[in-house]
Design an enzyme around this catalytic site. Structure first.
Site, PDB file in Angstrom:
ATOM      1  N   LYS A   1       0.116   4.245  -0.330  1.00  0.00           N
ATOM      2  CA  LYS A   1      -0.536   5.413   0.278  1.00  0.00           C
ATOM      3  C   LYS A   1      -0.302   6.676  -0.578  1.00  0.00           C
ATOM      4  CE  LYS A   1      -0.013   3.400   4.821  1.00  0.00           C
ATOM      5  NZ  LYS A   1      -0.162   3.613   6.243  1.00  0.00           N
TER       6      LYS A   1
ATOM      7  N   GLU B   1      -7.156   4.247   7.768  1.00  0.00           N
ATOM      8  CA  GLU B   1      -7.082   5.679   7.458  1.00  0.00           C
ATOM      9  C   GLU B   1      -8.357   6.156   6.755  1.00  0.00           C
ATOM     10  OE1 GLU B   1      -3.268   5.406   5.492  1.00  0.00           O
ATOM     11  OE2 GLU B   1      -2.417   4.809   7.413  1.00  0.00           O
TER      12      GLU B   1
ATOM     13  N   ASN C   1       0.863  -1.174   0.000  1.00  0.00           N
ATOM     14  CA  ASN C   1       0.000   0.000   0.000  1.00  0.00           C
ATOM     15  C   ASN C   1       0.907   1.233   0.000  1.00  0.00           C
ATOM     16  OD1 ASN C   1      -1.792   2.040   0.491  1.00  0.00           O
ATOM     17  ND2 ASN C   1      -2.345   1.374   2.564  1.00  0.00           N
TER      18      ASN C   1
ATOM     19  N   GLY D   1       2.058   1.917  10.820  1.00  0.00           N
ATOM     20  CA  GLY D   1       2.965   3.060  10.702  1.00  0.00           C
ATOM     21  C   GLY D   1       3.576   3.502  12.020  1.00  0.00           C
TER      22      GLY D   1
ATOM     23  N   HIS E   1      -9.540   0.542   4.819  1.00  0.00           N
ATOM     24  CA  HIS E   1      -8.274   0.788   5.523  1.00  0.00           C
ATOM     25  C   HIS E   1      -8.554   1.712   6.706  1.00  0.00           C
ATOM     26  CE1 HIS E   1      -4.246   2.274   6.376  1.00  0.00           C
ATOM     27  NE2 HIS E   1      -3.805   1.205   5.742  1.00  0.00           N
TER      28      HIS E   1
ATOM     29  N   SER F   1       3.281  -2.460  10.481  1.00  0.00           N
ATOM     30  CA  SER F   1       4.726  -2.408  10.704  1.00  0.00           C
ATOM     31  C   SER F   1       5.442  -3.730  10.392  1.00  0.00           C
ATOM     32  CB  SER F   1       5.032  -1.940  12.130  1.00  0.00           C
ATOM     33  OG  SER F   1       4.517  -0.633  12.336  1.00  0.00           O
TER      34      SER F   1
ATOM     35  N   GLU G   1      -5.505  -5.547  10.359  1.00  0.00           N
ATOM     36  CA  GLU G   1      -4.527  -4.498  10.627  1.00  0.00           C
ATOM     37  C   GLU G   1      -4.869  -3.820  11.950  1.00  0.00           C
ATOM     38  OE1 GLU G   1      -2.431  -3.147   6.822  1.00  0.00           O
ATOM     39  OE2 GLU G   1      -4.201  -1.913   7.044  1.00  0.00           O
TER      40      GLU G   1
HETATM   41  C1  PEP Z   1      -0.797  -0.055   6.016  1.00  0.00           C
HETATM   42  O1  PEP Z   1      -0.785   1.113   5.653  1.00  0.00           O
HETATM   43  O2  PEP Z   1      -1.727  -0.788   5.661  1.00  0.00           O
HETATM   44  C2  PEP Z   1       0.275  -0.533   6.863  1.00  0.00           C
HETATM   45  C3  PEP Z   1       0.217  -1.733   7.353  1.00  0.00           C
HETATM   46  O3  PEP Z   1       1.305   0.357   7.094  1.00  0.00           O
HETATM   47  P1  PEP Z   1       2.713   0.018   7.835  1.00  0.00           P
HETATM   48  O4  PEP Z   1       3.244  -1.245   7.200  1.00  0.00           O
HETATM   49  O5  PEP Z   1       3.566   1.194   7.550  1.00  0.00           O
HETATM   50  O6  PEP Z   1       2.409  -0.167   9.279  1.00  0.00           O
END
Ligand code: PEP
Length: 251
Positions: A11, A96, A9, A172, A94, A211, A166
């Protein structure tokens, strides 16, 4: 046997040039047929990234889609439009999108159904906030997010879908769920789907996101119900992303 998936992703990052460079590097390195690799750039980079993916086995995804097909919805992009650009997958729900743009469980379900109607595969994200984990309601939250789809459309729609767990507190932040914490929620998701349709549950690919890095990917992906990852930050570095794809191979 479920083929593992690693989806990047990207973003809201990059330029036309850097997106093409990243796609080129991922295509060149992702040659292992044992792992399905997906990259999800921003909408305006889709066409150029699609060109870079012509030769390899990396697939194209989008980061969201409208619930509507067309009409007076300024700023939106619909699933049939994404299909025209060669997208096979669309990330939906997601955290966000949920927290910053108000995508409710119901809106996410509408988007899910619109994406499937256009022949694309949704990657449905679910996950709890830190306070929800700390107050012991992780399963209730994830169950509610998944339940919105199951109650509206049944479990059969998950035959052509991917779920991504997630935990919001791990996205992040550099904090990763332990493999056991992730496995427990993945097993819960599979069990919940299994209450509706055991075959769909057994074949459902459930990704972990939060992460994931080259250093922790293998242990996470080695868990029974973890079928790969949805990768944010580490997907912007081709070497890290390819190392994570490698970790998913053969799991
Ligand atoms: C994500 O944006 O779906 C995500 C898992 O980000 P990160 O790997 O940076 O935690």
């Amino acid at each position: 046997m479920r083929t593992p998936i690693v989806a990047g992703n990207w973003k809201l990052n990059g330029t036309r040039e850097s997106a093409v460079k990243l796609a080129t590097e991922v295509v060149a390195g992702a040659t292992d047929a044992a792992v399905e690799v997906i990259v999800c750039p921003v909408y305006v980079h889709l066409a150029e990234v699609q060109q870079m993916l012509q030769e390899g086995q990396v697939k194209l995804g989008a980061q969201d889609a409208a619930a509507q097909e067309s009409g007076a919805f300024t700023g939106e992009v619909s699933a049939p439009m994404l299909a025209e650009y060669g997208c096979g997958y669309v990330i939906l729900g997601h955290s966000e999108r949920r927290s910053l743009f108000g995508d409710s469980d119901e809106v996410v379900v509408e988007k899910f159904l619109a994406v499937q109607k256009a022949g694309l595969t949704p990657i449905l994200c679910v996950g709890e906030q830190l306070d929800e984990r700390e107050s012991g309601v992780t399963e209730a939250v994830v169950g509610r997010q998944l339940g919105a789809l199951l109650e509206r459309a049944g479990a059969d729609v998950l035959e052509n879908a991917v779920v991504a767990y997630e935990p919001v507190w791990a996205i992040g932040t550099g904090k990763t769920a332990t493999p056991q914490q992730a496995q427990d929620v993945h097993a819960f998701i599979r069990q919940k789907v299994g209450e509706h349709n055991a075959d769909v549950a057994a074949g459902l690919r459930i990704l972990y996101g939060g992460s994931v890095k080259p250093g922790n990917a293998a242990e996470l992906f080695g868990m029974t119900d973890i079928d790969g990852g949805l990768i944010g930050g580490a997907a912007l570095d081709s070497q890290d992303f390819l190392a994570i794809c490698q970790a998913a191979s053969g799991t």
